[in-house]
Design a protein around this motif. Sequence first.
Motif, short mmCIF file in Angstrom:
data_model
loop_
_atom_site.label_atom_id
_atom_site.label_comp_id
_atom_site.label_asym_id
_atom_site.label_seq_id
_atom_site.Cartn_x
_atom_site.Cartn_y
_atom_site.Cartn_z
N GLN A 15 53.92 14.25 21.63
CA GLN A 15 54.05 12.67 21.69
C GLN A 15 53.20 12.30 22.95
O GLN A 15 52.73 11.47 22.98
N ASP A 62 57.19 16.65 17.95
CA ASP A 62 58.12 16.24 18.84
C ASP A 62 58.82 17.20 19.70
O ASP A 62 59.04 17.27 20.89
N VAL A 94 53.76 9.07 16.12
CA VAL A 94 53.99 10.41 16.36
C VAL A 94 54.08 10.97 14.79
O VAL A 94 53.37 12.16 14.40
#
Length: 338
Positions: free
Chosen positions: A132, A118, A274
């Motif tokens: 992502q 992330d 994710v």
Amino acid sequence: MKKVIVLSLVLALICSAVFAGPGGGQQGGQRHAIVFKSTGNPYGERQMAGFKTGIEEQGFEAILRAPDLPTAEAQIQMIEQLVAQRVTSICIVGNDFDALQPVLTRAKNQGIKVYSLDSAVNPASRLTHVNQADSEKIGQTLVEAAYDLAGGSGEIAILSATSQASNQNLWIDYMKKELAKPQYSRLNLVKIAYGDDLRDKSVSETEALLLSYPNLKVIIAPTTVGIAAAGKVLTDKQLVGRVKLTGLGLPSEMAEYIDNGACPYMYLWNPIDVGYLGAYVGGALSANKITGASGESFSAGRLGQYSIVAAPDGGTEVLLGPPFKFDKGNINDWKAVY
Ligand code: RAM
């Protein structure tokens, strides 16, 4: 009988010593940790939930951590504790690109598999990064949206997370590059404000933007916390239609502001996926199926096969997929999902 019990105990001890893997975890008892940016962020909660599912699906234990405040210092303390606990892997959602390097290097030197997700840490601190979506594409998409919502010209502002957040900073860099193109010459980026992914601070930063820039046409918030706070402010101040909002938002938090027009459209990816993808990167690294080098591939459970590719920062990354657009036409289908 006593002899049999003693013998079994000795055997059990020998087995556990033999099967103790890197990071001190046993093969079946590996412990994989994720450290998110801060608590109280519904996006982070979903990301950690996806991570937990993916880790448990592989038969391991998941450790979910997040500090109260989104600072590098708080994450350093948490990582120190995880190193002391000799976890198998650490998946870090970085509050800073460089500041975690010493502690993450110590973790790596102890055989712990370290990777980011992330919000990246620098390539020297990680084996790979779970991204992502393509960072440049995110920057370009958000500038195109601002151009469209502003009607081609006028003042725009960015409401970000913390000034150190590496994912937001990367997206903002790409936004600036995009804005430098001739077709955007009539868009004027007047301010980048930082709400620190805290709801109250994001509200007050939005209010300050509106006061300082009465002609502001568009706010881009590339953070789920920021965009939801800005949606509330525009709604409460009855500015819907006058100042438009776009960015990266969680459908469950943004549905009402998409419905009322404050945010005509926005983008995101599935935060659960994710985290889930991250869990499989942790599993594959720990099983030595991958090392984090570009060109390697691995299986990510229900998501299928993924490959590691070169990242723009000089390290490597795994890309989940393209960002998804949410608007009035589809928000109701998504608001219950994440
Ligand atoms: C916030 C966090 C997170 C980011 C999303 C878009 O929840 O800053 O890191 O990916 O927004």
